[in-house]
Design an enzyme around this catalytic site. Structure first.
Site, PDB file in Angstrom:
ATOM      1  N   TYR A   6      25.072  31.699  29.742  1.00  0.00           N
ATOM      2  CA  TYR A   6      25.786  32.676  30.563  1.00  0.00           C
ATOM      3  C   TYR A   6      25.588  34.082  30.007  1.00  0.00           C
ATOM      4  CZ  TYR A   6      29.783  35.342  32.315  1.00  0.00           C
ATOM      5  OH  TYR A   6      30.585  36.323  32.852  1.00  0.00           O
TER       6      TYR A   6
ATOM      7  N   ASP B  76      29.945  25.185  26.207  1.00  0.00           N
ATOM      8  CA  ASP B  76      30.514  25.660  27.465  1.00  0.00           C
ATOM      9  C   ASP B  76      30.330  24.564  28.511  1.00  0.00           C
ATOM     10  OD1 ASP B  76      31.054  26.902  29.905  1.00  0.00           O
ATOM     11  OD2 ASP B  76      30.298  28.849  29.234  1.00  0.00           O
TER      12      ASP B  76
ATOM     13  N   ARG C 107      52.772  35.495  23.664  1.00  0.00           N
ATOM     14  CA  ARG C 107      51.555  35.791  22.906  1.00  0.00           C
ATOM     15  C   ARG C 107      51.233  34.706  21.889  1.00  0.00           C
ATOM     16  NH1 ARG C 107      50.590  38.446  18.232  1.00  0.00           N
ATOM     17  NH2 ARG C 107      52.704  39.296  18.074  1.00  0.00           N
TER      18      ARG C 107
ATOM     19  N   LYS D 141      37.042  28.987  37.117  1.00  0.00           N
ATOM     20  CA  LYS D 141      36.120  28.286  37.996  1.00  0.00           C
ATOM     21  C   LYS D 141      36.739  26.992  38.543  1.00  0.00           C
ATOM     22  CE  LYS D 141      33.274  31.594  36.733  1.00  0.00           C
ATOM     23  NZ  LYS D 141      33.912  32.207  35.569  1.00  0.00           N
TER      24      LYS D 141
END
Length: 380
Positions: A100, A172, A46, A197
């Site tokens: 997006y 982005d 974490r 992606k």
């Protein structure tokens, strides 16, 4: 490490050396518990610092020419953590209107809970951003090429505007990938990716990443460890393996997309094509000035007499699929998927029509892709 060529970075930077058995690939460290006595780094999944997490981040940083990077469980985990690291109650965000849909929904749904203000620009020219700036603006966020209309935003102009007003910038870079574009070279402060992606590239990984200065990444990490959006080391190992072919894959996909866009533009049953590599694209010259290649994403609108849903049902090789950027070609209807959370009025405002189809171009033979599109149209 950025002195190396693209494919060398993809292949070698960020490897975990197998010191014991000298294997050719990175060993996978699946432990969730590590020694804490007499160690320089206290590792915990974490905390984003297991061996596989740490070294993959080096590869991503090298690809973007950044000092550091951090990986997440998804692209939305990356962008939401980045936003919350640099925005707090009373702050204001200027955000590009062509964006997006998931990011738009996060801003609208979650920011009011935190008392964070935001303004969506009217357009994506630098004047639109300047008009949206307020005294409490702390961050400008852009996306170029944008999803799904492939609009191009002037990164250098936005960076200059932000710097003159003491504002940070984030972007982005998912659609272009580091293969085709490096926003930090144009003054952008932070770059995020949906690593699901092109980084993954095989439609079998969900991940996200942010690359920036060491100072900015530390600030993001301080929030990230509290939110807990870390990535399993099994997935990290798969992602590092996949990224070894990133340069080869994206260049092949970009070559296919450029050819297809030119072909689609002349097709009698296609009314419009959105691709920055076309001379007809309104920001073609801007794209040439800030991109190394025009990317493997494009969108097109079918003629009014054709049903976009039935068209996709008729495709036999090209898959109708929710995500993008895999080696296989895929299509979606943005109004039913990526922008389904927006109202009809909001979609109309940004130009998301029911006839619009987003096309993620793969590595198949270009002749086969053309044939599939033609037979689907003929079937209607």
């Amino acid at each position: 490490m950025t002195k190396f060529g693209l494919n060398t970075i993809c292949t070698h930077v960020g490897e975990v050396k197998d010191e014991q058995f000298k294997g050719a690939v990175s060993p996978m460290y699946l432990s969730s518990s590590y020694e804490f006595l007499d160690v320089d780094v206290k590792r915990y999944p974490r905390y984003f610092n297991t061996p596989n997490q740490e070294y993959l981040s080096k590869k991503i940083a090298a690809l973007e020419g950044a000092e550091d990077a951090i990986i997440f469980g998804s692209g939305m985990a990356a962008i939401s953590t980045m936003f919350l690291a640099f925005l707090q109650k009373g702050d204001h965000l200027v955000v590009q209107n062509t964006l997006y849909g998931g990011t738009v929904n996060f801003i609208k749904e979650e920011f009011p809970k935190y008392g964070i203000e935001y303004t969506f620009t009217e357009g994506y020219d630098v004047d639109d951003f300047e008009n949206a700036i307020q005294p409490n603006t702390k961050l400008i966020h852009i996306e170029t090429p944008s999803n799904p209309l492939m609009t191009i935003t002037d990164m250098k102009a936005i960076s200059s505007l932000a710097n003159s007003n003491g504002i940070l910038t984030s972007m982005d870079n998912t659609f272009a990938s580091p293969v085709n574009q490096n926003p930090l070279d144009f003054g952008i402060d932070m770059v995020m990716h949906s690593a699901t992606k092109y980084f993954g590239g095989h439609s079998d990984i969900c991940a996200g990443a942010v690359a920036s200065s060491s100072q900015h990444i530390e600030r993001i990490w301080n929030v990230a460890k509290n939110l807990g959006g870390s990535l399993s080391d099994m997935t990290v190992w798969m992602l590092e393996r996949s990224m070894k072919t990133l340069g080869l894959r994206v260049k092949a996909q970009t070559k296919n997309a450029t050819k297809l866009a030119k072909w689609l533009e002349k097709h009698p049953k296609i009314s419009k094509v959105y691709y920055p590599g076309l001379k007809s694209h309104p920001e073609h010259q801007l794209a040439k000035s800030q991109m190394k290649g025009f990317g493997a994403m494009l969108s097109f609108e079918l003629s009014e007499e054709l049903d976009s849903y039935k068209f996709q049902k008729q495709l036999k090789l090209i898959k109708s699929s929710m995500s993008l950027a895999g080696i296989e070609s895929t299509v979606i209807s943005p109004h039913l998927t990526s922008h389904a959370l927006l109202t009809q009025e909001e979609r109309d405002k940004v130009g998301i029509s029911d006839q619009l189809i987003r096309f993620s171009v793969g590595i198949e033979s270009i002749k086969d892709l053309k044939r599939d599109i033609n037979q689907a149209i003929d079937a209607l």
